[in-house]
Write an enzyme that holds these catalytic residues in place. Structure first.
Site, mmCIF file in Angstrom:
data_model
loop_
_atom_site.group_PDB
_atom_site.id
_atom_site.type_symbol
_atom_site.label_atom_id
_atom_site.label_comp_id
_atom_site.label_asym_id
_atom_site.label_seq_id
_atom_site.Cartn_x
_atom_site.Cartn_y
_atom_site.Cartn_z
ATOM 1 N N THR A 276 -13.405 83.246 41.173
ATOM 2 C CA THR A 276 -13.867 81.872 41.001
ATOM 3 C C THR A 276 -15.322 81.812 40.560
ATOM 4 O OG1 THR A 276 -14.212 79.784 42.149
ATOM 5 C CG2 THR A 276 -14.403 81.736 43.483
ATOM 6 N N SER B 42 -17.770 77.560 50.519
ATOM 7 C CA SER B 42 -16.688 77.260 51.476
ATOM 8 C C SER B 42 -16.140 78.591 51.957
ATOM 9 C CB SER B 42 -15.566 76.461 50.809
ATOM 10 O OG SER B 42 -14.813 77.298 49.945
ATOM 11 N N TYR C 108 -13.093 79.496 51.696
ATOM 12 C CA TYR C 108 -12.277 79.995 50.589
ATOM 13 C C TYR C 108 -13.149 80.758 49.567
ATOM 14 C CZ TYR C 108 -10.808 79.894 45.773
ATOM 15 O OH TYR C 108 -10.603 80.266 44.472
ATOM 16 N N HIS C 109 -14.223 80.111 49.109
ATOM 17 C CA HIS C 109 -15.070 80.766 48.105
ATOM 18 C C HIS C 109 -15.667 82.065 48.672
ATOM 19 C CE1 HIS C 109 -15.031 76.654 46.222
ATOM 20 N NE2 HIS C 109 -15.002 77.365 45.125
ATOM 21 N N LYS D 71 -13.541 85.050 48.112
ATOM 22 C CA LYS D 71 -13.618 85.580 46.736
ATOM 23 C C LYS D 71 -14.871 86.450 46.583
ATOM 24 C CE LYS D 71 -9.996 83.493 44.979
ATOM 25 N NZ LYS D 71 -8.871 84.086 44.289
HETATM 26 P P1 NAD Z 1 -1.536 78.128 44.120
HETATM 27 O O1 NAD Z 1 -1.771 77.857 45.557
HETATM 28 O O2 NAD Z 1 -0.801 77.128 43.319
HETATM 29 O O3 NAD Z 1 -0.768 79.526 43.961
HETATM 30 C C1 NAD Z 1 -1.040 80.642 44.758
HETATM 31 C C2 NAD Z 1 0.284 81.377 44.980
HETATM 32 O O4 NAD Z 1 0.045 82.552 45.759
HETATM 33 C C3 NAD Z 1 1.292 80.525 45.748
HETATM 34 O O5 NAD Z 1 2.536 80.507 45.084
HETATM 35 C C4 NAD Z 1 1.385 81.204 47.121
HETATM 36 O O6 NAD Z 1 2.662 81.071 47.703
HETATM 37 C C5 NAD Z 1 1.039 82.648 46.769
HETATM 38 N N1 NAD Z 1 0.456 83.413 47.889
HETATM 39 C C6 NAD Z 1 -0.608 83.075 48.668
HETATM 40 N N2 NAD Z 1 -0.806 84.017 49.600
HETATM 41 C C7 NAD Z 1 0.130 84.976 49.403
HETATM 42 C C8 NAD Z 1 0.449 86.188 50.069
HETATM 43 N N3 NAD Z 1 -0.223 86.596 51.155
HETATM 44 N N4 NAD Z 1 1.481 86.939 49.606
HETATM 45 C C9 NAD Z 1 2.199 86.531 48.525
HETATM 46 N N5 NAD Z 1 1.954 85.381 47.870
HETATM 47 C C10 NAD Z 1 0.935 84.605 48.314
HETATM 48 O O7 NAD Z 1 -2.957 78.433 43.462
HETATM 49 P P2 NAD Z 1 -3.383 78.427 41.913
HETATM 50 O O8 NAD Z 1 -4.057 77.154 41.644
HETATM 51 O O9 NAD Z 1 -2.269 78.876 41.082
HETATM 52 O O10 NAD Z 1 -4.498 79.561 41.942
HETATM 53 C C11 NAD Z 1 -4.145 80.912 41.723
HETATM 54 C C12 NAD Z 1 -5.377 81.785 41.818
HETATM 55 O O11 NAD Z 1 -6.325 81.379 40.848
HETATM 56 C C13 NAD Z 1 -6.051 81.707 43.187
HETATM 57 O O12 NAD Z 1 -6.424 82.994 43.625
HETATM 58 C C14 NAD Z 1 -7.270 80.851 42.928
HETATM 59 O O13 NAD Z 1 -8.315 81.225 43.767
HETATM 60 C C15 NAD Z 1 -7.577 81.123 41.470
HETATM 61 N N6 NAD Z 1 -8.229 79.970 40.829
HETATM 62 C C16 NAD Z 1 -7.577 78.754 40.749
HETATM 63 C C17 NAD Z 1 -8.238 77.671 40.164
HETATM 64 C C18 NAD Z 1 -7.618 76.293 40.070
HETATM 65 O O14 NAD Z 1 -8.296 75.347 39.643
HETATM 66 N N7 NAD Z 1 -6.348 76.127 40.440
HETATM 67 C C19 NAD Z 1 -9.532 77.838 39.644
HETATM 68 C C20 NAD Z 1 -10.157 79.087 39.749
HETATM 69 C C21 NAD Z 1 -9.490 80.143 40.348
HETATM 70 N N1 USQ Z 2 -14.821 66.194 44.122
HETATM 71 C C1 USQ Z 2 -15.002 64.814 44.053
HETATM 72 N N2 USQ Z 2 -13.930 64.028 44.283
HETATM 73 C C2 USQ Z 2 -12.686 64.511 44.570
HETATM 74 C C3 USQ Z 2 -12.502 65.920 44.624
HETATM 75 C C4 USQ Z 2 -13.595 66.736 44.405
HETATM 76 O O1 USQ Z 2 -16.088 64.330 43.775
HETATM 77 O O2 USQ Z 2 -11.768 63.705 44.777
HETATM 78 C C5 USQ Z 2 -15.967 67.087 43.875
HETATM 79 C C6 USQ Z 2 -16.208 68.097 44.989
HETATM 80 O O3 USQ Z 2 -17.012 67.549 46.026
HETATM 81 C C7 USQ Z 2 -16.858 69.242 44.224
HETATM 82 C C8 USQ Z 2 -16.219 69.159 42.836
HETATM 83 O O4 USQ Z 2 -15.662 67.855 42.731
HETATM 84 O O5 USQ Z 2 -18.222 68.991 44.063
HETATM 85 C C9 USQ Z 2 -15.143 70.201 42.600
HETATM 86 O O6 USQ Z 2 -14.135 70.110 43.602
HETATM 87 P P1 USQ Z 2 -12.670 70.681 43.332
HETATM 88 O O7 USQ Z 2 -11.828 70.421 44.533
HETATM 89 O O8 USQ Z 2 -12.173 70.208 42.023
HETATM 90 O O9 USQ Z 2 -12.950 72.265 43.135
HETATM 91 P P2 USQ Z 2 -13.253 73.426 44.170
HETATM 92 O O10 USQ Z 2 -13.208 72.985 45.568
HETATM 93 O O11 USQ Z 2 -14.490 74.122 43.728
HETATM 94 O O12 USQ Z 2 -12.024 74.417 43.963
HETATM 95 C C10 USQ Z 2 -11.279 74.510 42.756
HETATM 96 C C11 USQ Z 2 -10.018 75.340 43.054
HETATM 97 C C12 USQ Z 2 -10.447 76.755 43.464
HETATM 98 C C13 USQ Z 2 -11.314 77.350 42.379
HETATM 99 C C14 USQ Z 2 -12.513 76.456 42.061
HETATM 100 C C15 USQ Z 2 -13.260 76.928 40.820
HETATM 101 O O13 USQ Z 2 -9.267 74.721 44.089
HETATM 102 O O14 USQ Z 2 -9.285 77.546 43.666
HETATM 103 O O15 USQ Z 2 -11.788 78.606 42.777
HETATM 104 O O16 USQ Z 2 -12.024 75.144 41.736
HETATM 105 S S1 USQ Z 2 -14.986 76.607 40.935
HETATM 106 O O17 USQ Z 2 -15.169 75.193 41.322
HETATM 107 O O18 USQ Z 2 -15.528 76.859 39.627
HETATM 108 O O19 USQ Z 2 -15.501 77.465 41.952
#
Ligand code: NAD
Ligand code: USQ
Length: 406
Positions: free
Chosen positions: A145, A187, A189-190, A193
């Protein structure tokens, strides 16, 4: 190539699996379906109706003749099975999406923090150690991320993973050093990563594993060329306050006449990438594998940056939506600048899809089509970063005193 897509049932994993299968690769999805359980825990569902993973794979075969196999496996809890799976299948490449990826979910309670750390760190470490143990020479591509860098405004572009620094030795001479860009996760979560980055650094250095870490921005959109091919290939789309991400949330809020939920002043600047570009980047990264002994290859997987309030105002202009400026449930900088280098993907041939009205309205159309599936009470983001912030959370942005904010 034989490719294992870990987390292939998810929002990014499913369209990536289809994209790679359409390019002729042999795709194996490994997933424990935990996201489907989390939907049940939260009482929410994808905006779009998702079939079971087996049914989705069946439709794909029917449409294209290509087979995608599904394997139910928990990477974090079933180490012996993960090792056996790798030994039996010996993939050429592994794409690792399988982590708990929502920042708000990771901050909901102590239990959610513990789950996120256990799940994400164990999944990554189990995979790495199993790769070493089985001796497979797969290229591991991990979805990281942009958030590992943090969001402080330093006025300089964020490099792709590494920073050149100088330190003074005991003789007073300046020595150059390349380090991982200092992490500053916002967070739990972050933070997982950020921990993943150290695991990758160690296993690349100690065991010569070939690893690419993609520091991805916020993914928006819902369709790709392959998910459009059949209604049952449709992708997951999260709209709720925990898993919905900001741009996609604003678009569905506009579609159902819900005020756009801007946190704080909306001065937060974030990096974005369209889903179609996300799957293309993974293809490009796969074709540009590091050699054994190389340092971890890090790409910034994003195409543009936007300020949250600018996005809200743009969507309000396009759709007539109202904008509500709400107390921010997160502990994050109220305003930040963000300049990001992404030269590597551009050099490899990425042609960025930037924010434009057509693609924005495509998501609004999808949201209107499935509006009956939206439960308005799950739209607000109520997970707060601290107990103090929890006291200010707005659970109903439609309350009369907030209605005419903009
Ligand atoms: P998602 O939650 O839709 O998909 C994640 C998948 O992984 C799910 O199908 C879940 O069942 C599976 N999973 C989780 N833990 C597992 C485990 N222990 N064993 C096997 N499977 C498992 O998420 P996404 O939005 O598709 O994101 C995928 C990846 O990309 C994540 O690692 C996330 O951090 C990264 N990412 C997503 C975004 C975004 O905006 N969606 C942005 C940046 C990075
Ligand atoms: N935000 C709002 N209103 C909303 C939702 C979010 O103002 O209704 C704001 C949040 O406070 C934050 C920003 O928008 O400042 C981004 O929030 P987000 O939920 O869109 O993104 P984030 O929590 O950072 O997480 C998402 C994905 C995560 C990925 C990350 C990439 O869920 O898996 O790693 O984006 S990044 O943001 O570049 O780290």
């Amino acid at each position: 190539m034989k490719i294992a897509v870990l987390g292939g049932d998810g929002f990014c994993g499913w369209p990536t699996s289809l994209h790679l299968s359409s390019l002729g690769h042999e795709v194996h999805i490994v997933d424990n379906l935990s996201r489907r359980w989390i939907d049940t825990e939260l009482g929410v569902q994808s905006l779009t109706p998702m079939d079971s993973i087996q049914e989705r794979c069946r439709i794909w075969k029917q449409e294209t003749g290509n087979e995608i196999r599904f394997h139910l496996l928990d990477l974090a809890k079933e180490y012996e099975l993960v090792r056996k799976w790798l030994a039996d299948h010996r993939p050429d490449a592994i794409i690792h999406f399988a982590e708990q990826r929502a920042a708000p979910y990771s901050m909901k309670s102590d239990r959610h923090k513990v789950y996120t750390v256990n799940n994400n760190v164990n999944a990554t470490h189990n995979l790495l150690t199993a790769m070493v143990e089985t001796g497979i020479d797969a290229h591991l591509v991990h979805l990281g991320t942009m958030g590992v860098y943090g969001y402080s405004s330093v006025g300089a572009a964020i490099p792709e993973g590494y920073l050149d620094v100088e330190i003074e030795n005991l003789e007073g001479e300046k020595k150059g050093l390349e380090i991982l860009y200092p992490t500053r996760p916002g967070s739990v979560y972050h933070m997982t990563k950020s921990l993943d980055q150290i695991l990758f650094q160690f296993y690349a250095q100690n065991d010569g594993l070939r690893i690419t870490d993609l520091h991805q921005g916020i993914v928006w959109g819902t369709h790709t060329d392959q998910t459009r091919r059949h209604p049952q290939l449709i992708n997951r789309f999260d709209y709720d306050g925990d898993y919905g991400t900001v741009l996609n949330r604003f678009l569905i809020q506009a579609a159902i006449d819900y005020p756009l939920t801007v946190h704080g002043t909306g001065g937060q600047t974030r990096a974005f990438i369209h889903l179609q570009d996300s799957v293309r980047c993974i293809e490009l990264a796969l074709n540009d594998a590091p050699k054994s002994g190389d340092r971890v290859k890090i790409f910034n997987q994003m195409t543009e940056t936007h300020r949250v309030r600018d996005l809200a105002e743009l969507i309000a202009r396009l759709t007539g939506a109202r904008v509500a400026y709400l107390p921010n449930p997160r502990k994050e900088a109220a305003e930040n600048d963000l300049i990001v280098r992404n030269d590597q993907f551009l050099c490899l041939g990425l042609n960025p899809t930037t924010l434009e009205a057509g693609l924005l309205s495509e998501v609004v159309e999808v949201a209107r089509k499935f509006a009956h599936r939206i439960d308005r009470k799950h739209v607000p983001a109520v997970s707060a970063w601290t107990k103090d912030l929890a006291k200010r959370v707005v659970t109903d942005p439609e309350a009369p005193h907030l209605k005419s904010v903009s």
